[in-house]
Design a protein around this motif. Sequence first.
Motif, PDB file in Angstrom:
ATOM      1  N   GLN A  98      41.803  43.728  31.111  1.00 16.00           N
ATOM      2  CA  GLN A  98      40.819  44.387  31.962  1.00 16.00           C
ATOM      3  C   GLN A  98      40.425  45.717  31.307  1.00 16.00           C
ATOM      4  OE1 GLN A  98      38.306  44.639  33.757  1.00 16.00           O
ATOM      5  NE2 GLN A  98      39.099  43.833  35.726  1.00 16.00           N
ATOM      6  N   ARG A 100      38.007  49.007  32.612  1.00 23.48           N
ATOM      7  CA  ARG A 100      37.115  49.479  33.676  1.00 23.48           C
ATOM      8  C   ARG A 100      36.336  50.711  33.212  1.00 23.48           C
ATOM      9  NH1 ARG A 100      42.275  48.485  36.163  1.00 23.48           N
ATOM     10  NH2 ARG A 100      42.248  46.464  37.239  1.00 23.48           N
ATOM     11  N   SER A 146      38.368  34.201  38.060  1.00 22.40           N
ATOM     12  CA  SER A 146      38.557  35.401  38.874  1.00 22.40           C
ATOM     13  C   SER A 146      37.548  35.361  40.007  1.00 22.40           C
ATOM     14  CB  SER A 146      38.293  36.625  37.994  1.00 22.40           C
ATOM     15  OG  SER A 146      37.964  37.773  38.770  1.00 22.40           O
ATOM     16  N   LEU A 147      37.728  36.214  41.008  1.00 25.45           N
ATOM     17  CA  LEU A 147      36.665  36.405  42.000  1.00 25.45           C
ATOM     18  C   LEU A 147      35.383  36.829  41.274  1.00 25.45           C
ATOM     19  CD1 LEU A 147      38.743  38.412  44.602  1.00 25.45           C
ATOM     20  CD2 LEU A 147      37.753  36.137  44.973  1.00 25.45           C
ATOM     21  N   THR A 148      35.592  37.506  40.124  1.00 25.22           N
ATOM     22  CA  THR A 148      34.413  37.965  39.374  1.00 25.22           C
ATOM     23  C   THR A 148      33.779  36.831  38.585  1.00 25.22           C
ATOM     24  OG1 THR A 148      35.822  38.657  37.525  1.00 25.22           O
ATOM     25  CG2 THR A 148      35.281  40.330  39.192  1.00 25.22           C
ATOM     26  N   ARG A 153      31.643  43.401  40.536  1.00 24.59           N
ATOM     27  CA  ARG A 153      32.102  44.666  41.110  1.00 24.59           C
ATOM     28  C   ARG A 153      31.747  45.735  40.083  1.00 24.59           C
ATOM     29  NH1 ARG A 153      36.266  48.426  41.337  1.00 24.59           N
ATOM     30  NH2 ARG A 153      37.667  47.680  39.720  1.00 24.59           N
ATOM     31  N   VAL A 156      33.360  46.851  36.014  1.00 26.14           N
ATOM     32  CA  VAL A 156      34.128  45.822  35.276  1.00 26.14           C
ATOM     33  C   VAL A 156      33.190  44.756  34.714  1.00 26.14           C
ATOM     34  CG1 VAL A 156      36.364  46.165  36.413  1.00 26.14           C
ATOM     35  CG2 VAL A 156      34.673  44.647  37.467  1.00 26.14           C
ATOM     36  N   TYR A 159      34.464  42.139  31.938  1.00 23.88           N
ATOM     37  CA  TYR A 159      35.443  41.236  32.572  1.00 23.88           C
ATOM     38  C   TYR A 159      34.697  40.220  33.435  1.00 23.88           C
ATOM     39  CZ  TYR A 159      39.693  39.955  35.207  1.00 23.88           C
ATOM     40  OH  TYR A 159      40.751  39.278  35.782  1.00 23.88           O
ATOM     41  N   PRO A 189      41.972  33.549  40.776  1.00 23.15           N
ATOM     42  CA  PRO A 189      42.896  34.361  41.569  1.00 23.15           C
ATOM     43  C   PRO A 189      42.145  35.452  42.329  1.00 23.15           C
ATOM     44  CG  PRO A 189      43.615  34.178  39.281  1.00 23.15           C
ATOM     45  CD  PRO A 189      42.193  33.709  39.344  1.00 23.15           C
ATOM     46  N   GLY A 190      42.647  35.816  43.461  1.00 22.70           N
ATOM     47  CA  GLY A 190      42.109  36.976  44.183  1.00 22.70           C
ATOM     48  C   GLY A 190      42.721  38.251  43.646  1.00 22.70           C
ATOM     49  N   TYR A 191      42.794  39.273  44.494  1.00 21.88           N
ATOM     50  CA  TYR A 191      43.421  40.527  44.063  1.00 21.88           C
ATOM     51  C   TYR A 191      44.938  40.345  44.131  1.00 21.88           C
ATOM     52  CZ  TYR A 191      39.195  43.015  43.236  1.00 21.88           C
ATOM     53  OH  TYR A 191      38.019  43.419  42.666  1.00 21.88           O
ATOM     54  N   MET A 196      48.228  44.801  35.581  1.00 19.49           N
ATOM     55  CA  MET A 196      46.822  45.061  35.261  1.00 19.49           C
ATOM     56  C   MET A 196      46.105  45.758  36.428  1.00 19.49           C
ATOM     57  SD  MET A 196      43.992  42.292  33.953  1.00 19.49           S
ATOM     58  CE  MET A 196      43.455  41.700  35.564  1.00 19.49           C
ATOM     59  N   ASN A 197      46.596  45.491  37.647  1.00 16.13           N
ATOM     60  CA  ASN A 197      45.941  46.053  38.834  1.00 16.13           C
ATOM     61  C   ASN A 197      46.657  47.259  39.411  1.00 16.13           C
ATOM     62  OD1 ASN A 197      43.778  44.293  38.848  1.00 16.13           O
ATOM     63  ND2 ASN A 197      44.799  42.797  40.158  1.00 16.13           N
ATOM     64  N   LEU A 200      44.721  50.062  40.810  1.00 14.85           N
ATOM     65  CA  LEU A 200      43.998  49.743  42.047  1.00 14.85           C
ATOM     66  C   LEU A 200      44.957  49.730  43.233  1.00 14.85           C
ATOM     67  CD1 LEU A 200      41.843  46.750  40.705  1.00 14.85           C
ATOM     68  CD2 LEU A 200      41.285  49.196  40.683  1.00 14.85           C
ATOM     69  N   PHE A 206      41.213  51.927  47.484  1.00 14.52           N
ATOM     70  CA  PHE A 206      40.992  50.567  46.973  1.00 14.52           C
ATOM     71  C   PHE A 206      41.934  49.590  47.681  1.00 14.52           C
ATOM     72  CE2 PHE A 206      38.673  48.309  43.668  1.00 14.52           C
ATOM     73  CZ  PHE A 206      39.309  47.068  43.692  1.00 14.52           C
TER      74      PHE A 206
END
Length: 255
Positions: A98, A100, A146-148, A153, A156, A159, A189-191, A196-197, A200, A206
């Motif tokens: 990731q 950002r 990913s959700l992305t 968002r 990012v 990504y 996957p969600g959050y 990596m997160n 957040l 967040f």
Amino acid sequence: MTMKLFDLTGKTALVTGSSRGLGRAFAEGLAQAGARVVLNGVNAARLAEAAAEMRAEGHDVLTAAFDVTDEPAVVAAFAGFDADGIAIDILLNNAGIQFRKPLLELETADWQRVIDTNLTSAFLVGREAARRMVPRGAGKIINIGSLTSELARATVAPYTVAKGGIKMLTKAMAAEWAEHGIQANAIGPGYMITDMNEALISNPAFDAWVKGRTPARRWGRPEELAGTAIFLASAASDYVNGQIIYADGGMISVL
Ligand code: GCO
């Protein structure tokens, strides 16, 4: 009968980026379903440590240290599997990073590094694996989206673009390889609670946003993705192709 459908005994699974995080959780899940697992990453010491931990749990684990963005290294790794008589039955393309930063400030090198690691690697490793799966008339490829893969968002972009590409690469793999007995699918996957997160998770605003935006009102745990991976790695999904399954607490399904 039911349990046989999900049994991975006798299968070998290569999981890229699996010394920690989601990749390690995927490797654990596939091993628990009976697969021999090949751990991959660039840090041989970290791979050896993860392999020792999994062997201590009674799992059959090999390691293959190579950079999934380095085409000669990927080709050499699979030549090594061939030489050692290792057939990769299941490929789980998890490796990813990731980064950002707002698009206006993004350096091209950083854009390229994320695209290479999160998307091109799935092509490079998928192609080498499929070159061996096609003659066998069987194989499972699971790409990690990913959700992305669906929604953007801010900050990012590379990504998001890479994960959107993962969704469409999965469909492209299905378009060309399904007739050869290969099922190519993806997991979104969600959050999730991962290193990596961390930035957040530790940000109260967040954290509150994730919990408010997710119907399950919580972050996901990496081990909660294992069941979806086992399904897509097993005979239970032999007629499933080109799909992306979201394990996200419901986030992608609601406004
Ligand atoms: C971010 C996060 C996300 C999650 C995941 C969501 O910065 O928004 O890193 O990208 O990791 O991909 O599905």
